[in-house]
Design a protein around this motif. Structure first.
Motif, PDB file in Angstrom:
ATOM      1  N   UNK A   1       2.713  -5.997 -14.989  1.00  0.00           N
ATOM      2  CA  UNK A   1       2.097  -5.475 -13.778  1.00  0.00           C
ATOM      3  C   UNK A   1       1.454  -4.122 -14.072  1.00  0.00           C
ATOM      4  N   UNK A   2       0.245  -3.913 -13.568  1.00  0.00           N
ATOM      5  CA  UNK A   2      -0.450  -2.639 -13.704  1.00  0.00           C
ATOM      6  C   UNK A   2      -1.367  -2.473 -12.496  1.00  0.00           C
ATOM      7  N   UNK A   3      -1.937  -1.282 -12.353  1.00  0.00           N
ATOM      8  CA  UNK A   3      -2.831  -0.975 -11.242  1.00  0.00           C
ATOM      9  C   UNK A   3      -2.200  -1.396  -9.911  1.00  0.00           C
ATOM     10  N   UNK A   4      -1.039  -0.837  -9.676  1.00  0.00           N
ATOM     11  CA  UNK A   4      -0.224  -1.182  -8.508  1.00  0.00           C
ATOM     12  C   UNK A   4      -0.634  -0.298  -7.332  1.00  0.00           C
ATOM     13  N   UNK A   5      -0.827  -0.912  -6.185  1.00  0.00           N
ATOM     14  CA  UNK A   5      -1.247  -0.191  -4.986  1.00  0.00           C
ATOM     15  C   UNK A   5      -0.252  -0.444  -3.863  1.00  0.00           C
TER      16      UNK A   5
ATOM     17  N   UNK B   1       1.307  -2.271   9.858  1.00  0.00           N
ATOM     18  CA  UNK B   1       1.052  -3.186   8.746  1.00  0.00           C
ATOM     19  C   UNK B   1       1.233  -2.461   7.416  1.00  0.00           C
ATOM     20  N   UNK B   2       1.335  -3.227   6.348  1.00  0.00           N
ATOM     21  CA  UNK B   2       1.402  -2.648   5.011  1.00  0.00           C
ATOM     22  C   UNK B   2       0.750  -3.606   4.024  1.00  0.00           C
ATOM     23  N   UNK B   3       0.439  -3.096   2.835  1.00  0.00           N
ATOM     24  CA  UNK B   3      -0.165  -3.916   1.789  1.00  0.00           C
ATOM     25  C   UNK B   3       0.357  -3.476   0.431  1.00  0.00           C
ATOM     26  N   UNK B   4       0.593  -4.456  -0.435  1.00  0.00           N
ATOM     27  CA  UNK B   4       1.065  -4.226  -1.806  1.00  0.00           C
ATOM     28  C   UNK B   4       0.231  -5.115  -2.719  1.00  0.00           C
ATOM     29  N   UNK B   5      -0.256  -4.585  -3.820  1.00  0.00           N
ATOM     30  CA  UNK B   5      -0.976  -5.430  -4.774  1.00  0.00           C
ATOM     31  C   UNK B   5      -0.750  -4.910  -6.179  1.00  0.00           C
ATOM     32  N   UNK B   6      -0.926  -5.795  -7.157  1.00  0.00           N
ATOM     33  CA  UNK B   6      -0.759  -5.428  -8.556  1.00  0.00           C
ATOM     34  C   UNK B   6      -1.596  -6.359  -9.413  1.00  0.00           C
TER      35      UNK B   6
ATOM     36  N   UNK C   1       0.578  -8.872  -1.332  1.00  0.00           N
ATOM     37  CA  UNK C   1       1.325  -9.311  -0.160  1.00  0.00           C
ATOM     38  C   UNK C   1       1.344  -8.189   0.857  1.00  0.00           C
ATOM     39  N   UNK C   2       1.704  -8.510   2.076  1.00  0.00           N
ATOM     40  CA  UNK C   2       1.759  -7.520   3.138  1.00  0.00           C
ATOM     41  C   UNK C   2       1.714  -8.191   4.488  1.00  0.00           C
TER      42      UNK C   2
END
Length: 356
Positions: free
Chosen positions: A3-7, A68-73, A83-84
């Protein structure tokens, strides 16, 4: 790296957090309450299920995100997982792979993900349900289809329980259909759990006796492992189940027993330190079973806090020899001196992250 570039966007106390340039070892350091575990929780949501805290989705949304929330990688190979929640349905989880909507169960096909947290120190003292969830998470990291089978079984069990609890006599034909669904999915779930215990037992036998305790694992099925035998058991138990208003036989009644080798003492009767050592030994053995061709991620929250220098060094050495990407948290850098030269390190403070 896996996993990299995690937001992280409006997730817990992280308004807009980005982590770039990850490594095999990734270290999050900061005071208690700074938001270190929140990062691990976010990563844990890149697997099927409710994450390492099992929290409700609305509770994860931070300030400034309209609930709301957001997660990405980004994964190796350029695949982006995310996901979020969305404003129109904040209580329902959304998942996407490369920008396209996908079922949450599909996440397990892309990533093997596991974790060890301080809350799990009570695993051997809690009810059997916690150990089944632990077992299923270990299975899922090796067999992605397990999530679908478990969801099918649980759905059929809920419907069967609803019928059994109705004041009216249940329709036998409808119960026949539900028994078949429970047995079909349940047999697959139970067989996968049994395979895992067999593989873990073999892996644990290869680990050195020191410095961690050697666990002895026993899987006790809550019903037959064979589909036909489970159908027959469900049918034979209908009268008893109706009296109890729940299904009393099946994989949802499975139990995992753990004891310490040498002492032969149940884990629940061991000291807190011994229980922690048993959990670490299981985690290390399981990490050795991960498919090197499928990215693996291991989240270890405050795992070094109560380990002496010898056990800490042994833990880091075994993790280094594995294939999984490892995320660790701690309140200070000193316990991780052995990996500081190779680790990607961030300091966390009140939801803000700075590369060290």
């Amino acid at each position: 790296m896996a996993l990299d570039r995690i937001l992280l966007t409006t997730f817990r106390n992280h308004l807009d957090t980005r982590l770039d340039g990850t490594a095999q070892f990734n270290l999050l350091v900061g005071d208690n309450g700074a938001g270190k575990t929140n990062v691990l929780e976010a990563l844990s949501l890149l697997a099927p299920g409710r994450g390492l805290r099992r929290a409700a989705l609305p509770d994860m949304a931070g300030h400034g995100g309209s609930g709301t929330f957001a997660i990405s990688a980004m994964m190796a190979g350029g695949v982006r997982l995310g996901t979020g929640t969305r404003a129109e349905r904040p209580s329902r989880r959304a998942v996407h792979v490369n920008g396209a909507d996908a079922p949450a169960l599909r996440l397990g096909e892309w990533l093997s993900l596991g974790w060890l947290t301080p809350a799990m120190d009570r695993l051997f003292l809690e009810g059997a349900g916690a150990r089944r969830r632990f077992l299923d998470r270990l299975v899922l990291a090796l067999e992605p289809g397990h999530a679908k089978n478990a969801a099918r079984m649980e759905g059929a069990l809920r419907e069967r329980g609803r019928l059994l609890g109705d004041e009216r006599e249940p329709d036998p034909a409808w119960l026949d259909a539900l028994d078949a669904q429970v047995a079909e999915a349940g047999a697959l779930v139970a067989q996968a759990r049994a395979r895992l215990i067999e593989r873990l037992t073999a892996a644990l036998a290869q680990l050195p006796d020191a410095p961690f305790a050697r666990p002895l694992l026993t899987y006790q099925p809550g019903g037959p492992l064979d589909e036909a035998a489970l159908i027959a058991a469900l049918r034979d138990g209908r009268r008893r189940d109706r009296a109890a208003q729940r299904t009393l036989i099946g994989p949802h009644r499975d139990e995992l027993y753990v004891a310490m080798a040498g002492k032969g003492q149940p884990a629940a009767e061991c000291s807190t330190g011994e229980q922690k050592a048993l959990l670490i030994a299981i985690t290390l053995a399981h990490a050795g079973l991960l498919d090197p061709d499928r990215p693996g991620v291991l989240l270890l929250d405050e795992v070094a806090a109560h380990l002496d220098p010898v056990r800490r060094a042994a833990l880091l050495a075994r993790l280094r020899a594995g294939t999984a990407q490892v995320w660790l948290t701690g309140t200070e850098l000193a316990p991780f001196d052995a990996i500081l030269d190779e680790a990607a390190t961030w300091r966390v403070s009140d939801g803000q992250i700075e590369r060290v």
